[in-house]
Write a protein that holds these residues in place. Structure first.
Motif, PDB file in Angstrom:
ATOM      1  N   ILE A   5       0.973  -1.548   0.472  1.00  0.00           N
ATOM      2  CA  ILE A   5      -0.194  -0.198   0.228  1.00  0.00           C
ATOM      3  C   ILE A   5       1.067   1.413  -0.096  1.00  0.00           C
ATOM      4  N   ASN A   6       1.177   2.182  -0.965  1.00  0.00           N
ATOM      5  CA  ASN A   6       1.358   3.027  -0.921  1.00  0.00           C
ATOM      6  C   ASN A   6       0.638   4.680  -1.175  1.00  0.00           C
ATOM      7  N   GLU A  11      -2.863  14.707  -4.577  1.00  0.00           N
ATOM      8  CA  GLU A  11      -3.272  14.428  -6.005  1.00  0.00           C
ATOM      9  C   GLU A  11      -1.893  14.424  -6.623  1.00  0.00           C
ATOM     10  N   GLY A  12      -0.632  15.500  -6.932  1.00  0.00           N
ATOM     11  CA  GLY A  12      -0.104  15.971  -7.381  1.00  0.00           C
ATOM     12  C   GLY A  12       1.146  14.515  -6.946  1.00  0.00           C
ATOM     13  N   ALA A  13       1.242  14.409  -5.585  1.00  0.00           N
ATOM     14  CA  ALA A  13       2.047  12.861  -5.421  1.00  0.00           C
ATOM     15  C   ALA A  13       1.677  11.458  -6.199  1.00  0.00           C
ATOM     16  N   GLN A  14       0.734  11.715  -6.138  1.00  0.00           N
ATOM     17  CA  GLN A  14       0.022  10.787  -6.436  1.00  0.00           C
ATOM     18  C   GLN A  14       0.172   9.988  -7.484  1.00  0.00           C
ATOM     19  N   ARG A  15      -0.524  11.114  -8.722  1.00  0.00           N
ATOM     20  CA  ARG A  15      -0.147  10.905 -10.521  1.00  0.00           C
ATOM     21  C   ARG A  15       0.982  11.517 -10.529  1.00  0.00           C
ATOM     22  N   ASN A  38      -8.530   2.706   6.432  1.00  0.00           N
ATOM     23  CA  ASN A  38      -8.929   3.466   8.091  1.00  0.00           C
ATOM     24  C   ASN A  38      -7.268   4.412   8.160  1.00  0.00           C
ATOM     25  N   LYS A  39      -6.505   4.057   7.777  1.00  0.00           N
ATOM     26  CA  LYS A  39      -5.612   4.556   7.956  1.00  0.00           C
ATOM     27  C   LYS A  39      -5.854   6.101   6.843  1.00  0.00           C
ATOM     28  N   ILE A  40      -6.503   6.764   6.010  1.00  0.00           N
ATOM     29  CA  ILE A  40      -6.545   7.447   5.419  1.00  0.00           C
ATOM     30  C   ILE A  40      -7.399   7.999   6.011  1.00  0.00           C
ATOM     31  N   ARG A  41      -8.394   7.618   7.287  1.00  0.00           N
ATOM     32  CA  ARG A  41      -9.089   8.926   8.059  1.00  0.00           C
ATOM     33  C   ARG A  41      -8.776   8.889   9.369  1.00  0.00           C
ATOM     34  N   THR A  42      -7.323   8.846   9.566  1.00  0.00           N
ATOM     35  CA  THR A  42      -6.874   8.449  10.521  1.00  0.00           C
ATOM     36  C   THR A  42      -5.595   9.392  10.808  1.00  0.00           C
ATOM     37  N   SER A  43      -4.736   9.775   9.348  1.00  0.00           N
ATOM     38  CA  SER A  43      -3.574  10.153   9.064  1.00  0.00           C
ATOM     39  C   SER A  43      -3.995  11.479   8.236  1.00  0.00           C
ATOM     40  N   ASN A  44      -2.955  12.050   8.455  1.00  0.00           N
ATOM     41  CA  ASN A  44      -3.266  13.360   7.036  1.00  0.00           C
ATOM     42  C   ASN A  44      -2.661  12.527   5.383  1.00  0.00           C
ATOM     43  N   PHE A  45      -2.533  11.805   5.585  1.00  0.00           N
ATOM     44  CA  PHE A  45      -2.760  11.567   3.617  1.00  0.00           C
ATOM     45  C   PHE A  45      -3.919  11.057   3.003  1.00  0.00           C
ATOM     46  N   LYS A  46      -4.070  11.500   1.976  1.00  0.00           N
ATOM     47  CA  LYS A  46      -5.695  11.902   1.139  1.00  0.00           C
ATOM     48  C   LYS A  46      -5.454  11.359   0.111  1.00  0.00           C
ATOM     49  N   PHE A  47      -4.628   9.958  -0.175  1.00  0.00           N
ATOM     50  CA  PHE A  47      -5.135   9.168  -0.993  1.00  0.00           C
ATOM     51  C   PHE A  47      -3.660   7.922  -1.539  1.00  0.00           C
ATOM     52  N   TYR A  48      -4.007   6.990  -1.702  1.00  0.00           N
ATOM     53  CA  TYR A  48      -3.941   5.240  -1.179  1.00  0.00           C
ATOM     54  C   TYR A  48      -3.882   4.177  -3.248  1.00  0.00           C
ATOM     55  N   ASP A  49      -2.701   3.712  -3.035  1.00  0.00           N
ATOM     56  CA  ASP A  49      -2.721   2.668  -3.659  1.00  0.00           C
ATOM     57  C   ASP A  49      -2.422   1.593  -3.206  1.00  0.00           C
ATOM     58  N   ILE A  50      -2.804   0.483  -4.305  1.00  0.00           N
ATOM     59  CA  ILE A  50      -2.415  -0.891  -4.029  1.00  0.00           C
ATOM     60  C   ILE A  50      -1.879  -1.819  -4.890  1.00  0.00           C
TER      61      ILE A  50
END
Length: 53
Positions: A5-6, A11-15, A38-50
Motif C-alpha cells: 500500500i502506497n 493528488e500531485g504526488a499520486q500522479r 482506515n489509515k486515510i481517515r486517521t492520518s494526513n494522507f489523502k490518497f492511496y493505491d494497492i
C-alpha cells in the motif's frame, strides 16, 4: 496474499508516483482496502493505491 500500500499526501504526488509512506500487508483484497481506508481517515494522507506482490 501480500499487498503493498502506497500512501500519498496530495493528488500531485499520486500522479507522479511518489508515496509519502509505503507498507506491506498480508490478507485478502477487502481487508487491505479497509486497512488503507482506515489509515486515510486517521492520518494526513489523502490518497492511496494497492499493488499485489
Amino acid at each position: 496474499m501480500r499487498w503493498k500500500i502506497n500512501y500519498y499526501l496530495n493528488e500531485g504526488a499520486q500522479r507522479t508516483g511518489v508515496p509519502a509512506y509505503s507498507e506491506t500487508i498480508n490478507g485478502d483484497r477487502n481487508f487491505v482496502v479497509s486497512w488503507a481506508q482506515n489509515k486515510i481517515r486517521t492520518s494526513n494522507f489523502k490518497f492511496y493505491d494497492i499493488q499485489q506482490l
